[in-house]
Design an enzyme around this catalytic site. Sequence first.
Site, PDB file in Angstrom:
ATOM      1  N   CYS A   1       0.738   0.686  -5.900  1.00 21.71           N
ATOM      2  CA  CYS A   1      -0.221   1.753  -6.186  1.00 21.71           C
ATOM      3  C   CYS A   1       0.278   3.114  -5.701  1.00 21.71           C
ATOM      4  O   CYS A   1      -0.254   4.143  -6.086  1.00 21.71           O
ATOM      5  CB  CYS A   1      -1.572   1.448  -5.545  1.00 21.71           C
ATOM      6  SG  CYS A   1      -1.519   1.227  -3.764  1.00 21.71           S
TER       7      CYS A   1
ATOM      8  N   CYS B   1      -8.320  -3.019  -7.410  1.00 20.61           N
ATOM      9  CA  CYS B   1      -9.460  -2.574  -8.202  1.00 20.61           C
ATOM     10  C   CYS B   1      -9.721  -3.581  -9.332  1.00 20.61           C
ATOM     11  O   CYS B   1      -8.782  -4.131  -9.919  1.00 20.61           O
ATOM     12  CB  CYS B   1      -9.192  -1.187  -8.784  1.00 20.61           C
ATOM     13  SG  CYS B   1      -9.129   0.121  -7.544  1.00 20.61           S
TER      14      CYS B   1
ATOM     15  N   CYS C   1      -4.381   7.533 -11.861  1.00 20.31           N
ATOM     16  CA  CYS C   1      -5.633   7.008 -11.317  1.00 20.31           C
ATOM     17  C   CYS C   1      -5.437   6.575  -9.864  1.00 20.31           C
ATOM     18  O   CYS C   1      -6.258   6.893  -9.002  1.00 20.31           O
ATOM     19  CB  CYS C   1      -6.114   5.832 -12.164  1.00 20.31           C
ATOM     20  SG  CYS C   1      -7.800   5.302 -11.782  1.00 20.31           S
ATOM     21  N   CYS C   2      -4.343   5.880  -9.586  1.00 18.99           N
ATOM     22  CA  CYS C   2      -4.068   5.470  -8.208  1.00 18.99           C
ATOM     23  C   CYS C   2      -3.846   6.681  -7.306  1.00 18.99           C
ATOM     24  O   CYS C   2      -4.270   6.684  -6.144  1.00 18.99           O
ATOM     25  CB  CYS C   2      -2.845   4.561  -8.158  1.00 18.99           C
ATOM     26  SG  CYS C   2      -3.140   2.869  -8.698  1.00 18.99           S
TER      27      CYS C   2
ATOM     28  N   CYS D   1      -7.903  -3.496 -12.818  1.00 20.92           N
ATOM     29  CA  CYS D   1      -6.444  -3.619 -12.796  1.00 20.92           C
ATOM     30  C   CYS D   1      -5.970  -4.888 -12.086  1.00 20.92           C
ATOM     31  O   CYS D   1      -4.800  -4.977 -11.683  1.00 20.92           O
ATOM     32  CB  CYS D   1      -5.837  -2.393 -12.114  1.00 20.92           C
ATOM     33  SG  CYS D   1      -6.262  -0.819 -12.893  1.00 20.92           S
TER      34      CYS D   1
END
Length: 240
Positions: A236, A210, A127-128, A213
């Site tokens: 990240c 985010c 996702c990062c 997280c």
Amino acid sequence: MSADTAPASVKPRAGDLRALAEQANAELEHAPAGRVVEWAQATFGTDLVVASSMADTHLVHLASTAAPGIDVAFLDTGYHFAETIGTRDAIAEVYPVRLLNITPLRTVAEQDAEYGPRLYERDPDKCCALRKVEPLERALKPYTAWINGMRREESPTRADIPVVGYDAKRDMVKISPLAAWTQADLDAYITDHGVLTNPLFMEGYTSIGCEPCTRKPLPGEDPRAGRWAGNAKTECGLHT
């Protein structure tokens, strides 16, 4: 001032960036942060950009004071707290910077359709990579040097960062003017200069990423302990 994308330009390759960074680091290790930014502006001009998460608004204030009109890249991941987006908008309105709002190649809905919902829970590294790392690579491509807000005391993984270093991954000069700052230095700067701050800090957050997280750190934890809590992830990928 604001803009949606970074300017298109041909990145100059004159000189040895690694040697330049090493020499500058030796000369600027103990210099005030503003002096570091002034050196960067004098050295790289329009080939210099600040990367800000809008948690490090003190960095944007410092950079806008030392180098008015400087480019500031914000990674709009689609998962930010509303307070962070509001801070971005306030910064763009109040400070003399050129804000670049950088977005991922996929919207959150498009990512969910391709990888399934809540990828940040199942594979936070992926996702990062999609929502932060790739957009940053795109944002930095036109530039020769970039400024970030990392501080050595934030976590053990950042304890030895140089003030000026060579970013071998991107073939750029990477500048951390706040590397030696303590939390007390940061707090004093914000108070002395009336810096616009992300309201989440007033609620007890010490490192803001985010929303899915990020949590508030527990007593005694380091400032970044609330990021990706519950797994071994500590960065990240922007700085590794």
